[in-house]
Scaffold this active site. Structure first.
Site, PDB file in Angstrom:
ATOM      1  N   HIS A   7     -50.337   6.736  40.904  1.00  0.00           N
ATOM      2  CA  HIS A   7     -49.921   6.110  42.170  1.00  0.00           C
ATOM      3  C   HIS A   7     -49.049   4.883  41.881  1.00  0.00           C
ATOM      4  CE1 HIS A   7     -53.816   7.978  43.851  1.00  0.00           C
ATOM      5  NE2 HIS A   7     -52.835   8.582  44.480  1.00  0.00           N
ATOM      6  N   LYS A  25     -62.513  12.876  54.214  1.00  0.00           N
ATOM      7  CA  LYS A  25     -62.647  13.095  52.757  1.00  0.00           C
ATOM      8  C   LYS A  25     -63.920  12.464  52.189  1.00  0.00           C
ATOM      9  CE  LYS A  25     -58.309  13.833  50.360  1.00  0.00           C
ATOM     10  NZ  LYS A  25     -57.408  13.284  49.323  1.00  0.00           N
ATOM     11  N   ARG A  82     -46.299  16.155  42.320  1.00  0.00           N
ATOM     12  CA  ARG A  82     -46.613  16.192  40.888  1.00  0.00           C
ATOM     13  C   ARG A  82     -46.293  17.567  40.302  1.00  0.00           C
ATOM     14  NH1 ARG A  82     -52.615  14.955  41.914  1.00  0.00           N
ATOM     15  NH2 ARG A  82     -51.946  16.264  43.635  1.00  0.00           N
ATOM     16  N   SER A  94     -57.175  11.545  42.111  1.00  0.00           N
ATOM     17  CA  SER A  94     -58.304  10.640  42.315  1.00  0.00           C
ATOM     18  C   SER A  94     -59.630  11.375  42.177  1.00  0.00           C
ATOM     19  CB  SER A  94     -58.215   9.994  43.700  1.00  0.00           C
ATOM     20  OG  SER A  94     -57.015   9.280  43.798  1.00  0.00           O
TER      21      SER A  94
END
Ligand code: COA
Length: 168
Positions: A16, A40, A89, A127
């Site tokens: 990040h 989440k 990514r 993450s």
């Protein structure tokens, strides 16, 4: 040009920060916007996630960190910003990001989503992977800033203590 970089950042990783640094060279103002993301069920509270970014960020001109708990399009309207930054990514990110970008556009046709690719040494980072490795006792030192590393270990300590207490 100003831009909003939204995410859950649970926790923020070196990947990040790579995107934040790149964006700070391209945009006049970058708002790193930490979403509540209650769906989440984050490991860290929104306040903790904001704090971890603020504590770890290098001084970069024009970068600020904020929390938001409304629809991203409403937050962008409130800020008067028309650009959203997301990171790509690997190819498998594309489908979800396309869906998100088109959903933003469907709600506000003036909103543009701009994508940046991180340095290739970070493309495998996420993450949830950081949380998983840390929970299972693995070493995450190379993937997150020192402040975040210590906060994750503290949290995992609490997590392990809670599991032990529940088993008693
Ligand atoms: N380095 C490391 N990890 C990266 C990364 C990078 N450069 N780019 C993406 N990721 C990872 C994140 O760590 C995260 O991993 P995880 O799922 O394992 O936790 C994942 O890719 C993407 O998550 P994140 O960037 O946090 O975005 P998100 O998909 O959770 O959140 C929001 C997207 C917050 C922007 C979106 O849900 C949103 O806009 N919410 C606000 C409410 C709203 O408007 N909802 C309607 C949306 S249409």
């Amino acid at each position: 040009m100003d831009i909003i970089y939204p995410g859950t950042f649970d926790p923020v990783t070196n990947g990040h920060f790579d995107i934040i640094e790149r964006s700070s060279r391209l945009f006049k103002k970058v708002i790193v916007a930490v979403a509540a993301s209650s769906g989440k069920q984050p490991m860290f509270s929104q306040t903790e996630r904001v704090e971890m970014i603020r504590e770890s960020i290098k001084p970069l001109s024009g970068v600020v960190v904020e929390a938001f708990s409304v629809l991203l399009i409403d937050y962008a309207k409130e800020k008067g910003i028309k650009n959203i930054l997301r990171s790509l990514r690997v190819a498998s990110d594309f489908e979800y990001e396309l869906q998100l970008a088109l959903m933003y556009r469907a709600q506000d046709r003036e909103l543009e989503t701009i994508f940046l690719m991180p340095n290739q040494k970070y493309i495998f980072l996420s993450s949830s992977m950081i949380r998983e490795i840390a929970r299972l006792g693995g070493d995450i030192k190379a993937f997150v800033p020192e402040y975040v590393y210590n906060e994750v270990l503290k949290k995992i300590g609490h997590y392990r203590d809670n599991v032990r207490r529940d088993r008693r």
